[in-house]
Design a protein around this motif. Structure first.
Motif, short mmCIF file in Angstrom:
data_model
loop_
_atom_site.label_atom_id
_atom_site.label_comp_id
_atom_site.label_asym_id
_atom_site.label_seq_id
_atom_site.Cartn_x
_atom_site.Cartn_y
_atom_site.Cartn_z
N ASP A 126 0.83 -1.20 0.00
CA ASP A 126 0.00 0.00 0.00
C ASP A 126 0.86 1.26 0.00
O ASP A 126 0.55 2.24 -0.68
CB ASP A 126 -0.92 0.01 1.23
CG ASP A 126 -2.07 -0.98 1.09
OD1 ASP A 126 -2.67 -1.02 0.01
OD2 ASP A 126 -2.34 -1.71 2.05
N ILE A 127 1.95 1.23 0.77
CA ILE A 127 2.84 2.39 0.82
C ILE A 127 3.42 2.67 -0.56
O ILE A 127 3.42 3.81 -1.05
CB ILE A 127 3.96 2.17 1.85
CG1 ILE A 127 3.39 2.11 3.27
CG2 ILE A 127 5.01 3.27 1.74
CD1 ILE A 127 4.40 1.69 4.32
N MET A 128 3.93 1.60 -1.20
CA MET A 128 4.56 1.80 -2.49
C MET A 128 3.53 2.10 -3.57
O MET A 128 3.84 2.77 -4.55
CB MET A 128 5.39 0.58 -2.88
CG MET A 128 6.69 0.46 -2.11
SD MET A 128 7.63 2.02 -2.07
CE MET A 128 7.83 2.36 -3.81
N ASN A 129 2.31 1.62 -3.42
CA ASN A 129 1.25 1.95 -4.37
C ASN A 129 1.04 3.46 -4.38
O ASN A 129 0.94 4.08 -5.44
CB ASN A 129 -0.04 1.22 -3.99
CG ASN A 129 -1.01 1.12 -5.15
OD1 ASN A 129 -0.68 0.61 -6.22
ND2 ASN A 129 -2.22 1.60 -4.94
N PHE A 130 1.00 4.05 -3.19
CA PHE A 130 0.85 5.51 -3.07
C PHE A 130 2.05 6.23 -3.68
O PHE A 130 1.90 7.21 -4.41
CB PHE A 130 0.69 5.89 -1.60
CG PHE A 130 0.77 7.37 -1.35
CD1 PHE A 130 -0.30 8.20 -1.65
CD2 PHE A 130 1.93 7.94 -0.83
CE1 PHE A 130 -0.22 9.57 -1.43
CE2 PHE A 130 2.02 9.30 -0.62
CZ PHE A 130 0.93 10.12 -0.92
N VAL A 131 3.25 5.75 -3.37
CA VAL A 131 4.46 6.40 -3.87
C VAL A 131 4.52 6.33 -5.39
O VAL A 131 4.88 7.31 -6.06
CB VAL A 131 5.72 5.76 -3.24
CG1 VAL A 131 6.98 6.28 -3.93
CG2 VAL A 131 5.78 6.06 -1.76
N ILE A 132 4.19 5.17 -5.96
CA ILE A 132 4.26 5.02 -7.41
C ILE A 132 3.23 5.91 -8.10
O ILE A 132 3.50 6.52 -9.14
CB ILE A 132 4.07 3.54 -7.82
CG1 ILE A 132 5.26 2.71 -7.32
CG2 ILE A 132 3.94 3.40 -9.33
CD1 ILE A 132 5.06 1.22 -7.45
N ILE A 133 2.02 6.02 -7.53
CA ILE A 133 1.02 6.95 -8.08
C ILE A 133 1.56 8.37 -8.05
O ILE A 133 1.45 9.13 -9.03
CB ILE A 133 -0.30 6.86 -7.30
CG1 ILE A 133 -0.99 5.52 -7.57
CG2 ILE A 133 -1.24 8.00 -7.69
CD1 ILE A 133 -2.22 5.27 -6.72
N THR A 134 2.18 8.75 -6.93
CA THR A 134 2.79 10.07 -6.83
C THR A 134 3.87 10.27 -7.87
O THR A 134 3.99 11.33 -8.50
CB THR A 134 3.39 10.27 -5.42
OG1 THR A 134 2.37 10.07 -4.44
CG2 THR A 134 3.97 11.66 -5.27
N ALA A 135 4.68 9.21 -8.08
CA ALA A 135 5.76 9.29 -9.07
C ALA A 135 5.20 9.49 -10.48
O ALA A 135 5.71 10.30 -11.25
CB ALA A 135 6.59 8.00 -9.02
N LEU A 136 4.14 8.76 -10.79
CA LEU A 136 3.55 8.88 -12.12
C LEU A 136 2.95 10.27 -12.34
O LEU A 136 3.13 10.88 -13.39
CB LEU A 136 2.48 7.81 -12.31
CG LEU A 136 2.97 6.36 -12.35
CD1 LEU A 136 1.80 5.39 -12.25
CD2 LEU A 136 3.77 6.09 -13.61
#
Length: 481
Positions: free
Chosen positions: A306-316
């Motif tokens: 979940d943490i990385m899902n948020f980070v990857i969305i932010t990155a995109l």
């Protein structure tokens, strides 16, 4: 370059703007904004997702070497870009460099390559972000999230360039934090400190590099075929050149931002890849899961997915934010050169090219639609051209620097008089150009990437032909004058 007459930028109640860039765009961004715009454009799916593909193809050591080579090429390109950006501190500067140093047709082609690259990226990033949001909201259609994200990014870019710079600064902070967390926590686990994971399940130091065939599982060819993917992962660093026209004190801030960007990319990218490659076996990584999720899970971080899902969305979204900015400035600059509709030059009271911004957003949404309506035709062609375009733009920057410096010296200029000079001329531009060509040779060896050449080369040829028939006579008359 002759610029258009600046429009009235300020509301009567606002204090005067300290400085104004060419064509009425505001010089409102400092060094930290430039660094984070570049970092925001670079740190995206190329690191968080595609790094798994690079490790699986090149092997642990091969992936580290590939990213070291990518960082080296970025340094060479940025050295060339620094000299050009100060010589021509204008917005959407890539095609200006090529137009002045090589020829207007090359400048025209460079601009449209870069515009198309980011327009396609915007659509793909909206799609990917929408898919990732379904982890938490499975009943909401992907296209709904795409429109929400499009509205948010459009608003960030439409308010002011400084607001864009601030939003990108905070976007990038989230991504940089995730990378630092990976390097620190993953590095500690490799040293034996992993109290949250099961004993004996985590590799120690670089023992994962010693697994059978783990160093170069596919030989040197495996490293070569990942060159374009690695270069594409580093794409966005050149956004400093796009923002040059809206930068306070370019002679001081641009070199400072470029040095900071190269150093940070070297630490973040190579450090992260080294930790991932040492933690996850090369034959267990790919595109089905972010290697960051795998590493955080291996050290026992709760809610890692979940943490990385948020980070990857932010990155995109961060990469899309930078891409939309770049697209709008490229159209503005083309119009200022007389090579695009003059409507793209219209600015708001805050100095934003709103029509160019709107058309760029429509281009991103069009590529989004094509990814659903014709995934095996139009979208494949656009994505292939996008990958090809990044290397093409870098080649244009290095070639422009070579011809710019040579003309400067022939006209009696002295190197010591340059506000910033790329070192070891002509080695730096020639070597950078050559390594970019090598990356194109590498993709010719990979059937899954060769489409970039099939679509990219004809696209470049079409741009040159269009310019010749549409603007060629005017350009030749302008050069004679």
């Amino acid at each position: 370059m002759e610029s258009s007459t600046p429009l009235q930028l300020d509301h009567p109640s606002e204090p005067p703007v300290p400085s104004v860039a060419q064509g009425g765009l505001r010089r409102s961004m400092g060094s930290r904004h430039l660094v984070m715009i570049a970092m925001g454009g670079v740190i995206g799916s190329g690191l968080f997702l595609s790094s798994g593909f690079t490790i699986s193809q090149a092997g642990p050591l091969g992936a580290v070497i590939a990213y070291l080579a990518g960082a080296f090429v970025v340094y060479l390109v940025m050295a060339c870009l620094g000299e050009l950006a100060i010589a021509y501190p204008v917005s959407g500067a890539f095609h200006i460099y090529a137009s002045r140093s090589i020829g207007p047709a090359t400048g025209f082609t460079t601009a449209w390559l870069y515009w198309l690259c980011w327009a396609v990226a915007i659509g793909s990033e909206f799609t990917a972000s929408g898919l990732l949001m379904q982890r938490w909201f499975p009943d909401v259609e992907v296209w709904v999230w795409c429109l929400v994200f499009a509205a948010v990014l459009f608003g960030m870019n439409a308010i002011s360039s400084r607001f864009f710079g601030e939003s990108e600064f905070w976007f990038a902070i989230v991504k940089v934090g995730a990378i630092i967390g990976l390097i620190v926590l993953g590095g500690a686990a490799l040293l034996g400190f992993h109290p949250l994971s099961e004993a004996g399940t985590h590799p120690f130091l670089f023992e994962n590099f010693n697994t059978s065939g783990g160093l170069f599982p596919n030989g040197f060819t495996g490293v070569l075929v990942t060159a374009l993917a690695v270069f594409y992962a580093f794409s966005g660093s050149e956004l400093i050149g796009v923002a040059a026209g809206e930068t306070e004190d370019p002679a001081r801030n641009i070199p400072k931002a470029m040095r900071s960007t190269v150093i940070r990319l070297l630490i973040f990218f190579v450090g992260a890849i080294a930790v991932i490659a040492a933690t996850v076996p090369f034959d267990e990584v790919g595109l089905d899961e972010s290697p960051f999720v795998t590493v955080f899970s291996s050290v026992g971080i709760p809610f890692a997915a979940d943490i990385m899902n948020f980070v990857i969305i932010t990155a995109l979204l961060s990469a899309g934010n930078s891409g939309l900015f770049s697209c709008a400035r490229m159209l503005y600059s083309l119009a200022d050169e007389g090579h695009a509709p003059q409507a793209f030059k219209r600015l708001t009271s805050r100095g934003i090219p709103l029509i160019a911004l709107s058309v760029s957003m429509l281009g991103g949404l069009a590529s989004l639609i094509s990814s659903v309506a014709a995934p095996e035709t139009v979208y494949l062609a656009l994505v292939s051209v996008a990958g090809f375009a990044v290397v093409g733009v870098w080649m244009s920057i290095t070639a422009s620097h070579f011809f710019h410096r040579r003309a400067f010296l022939r006209n009696g200029g002295r190197v010591q008089d340059l506000a910033y000079k790329a070192p070891f001329f002509p080695l730096v531009p020639v070597l950078a150009f050559s390594l970019c060509v090598v990356s194109l040779v590498g993709i010719a060896l990979d059937p899954t990437q060769i489409a970039a050449l099939y679509f990219g080369v004809p696209f470049v040829a079409a741009c040159y032909l269009f310019f010749h028939f549409r603007y060629g006579r005017k350009a030749r008359e302008g050069q004679k004058a």
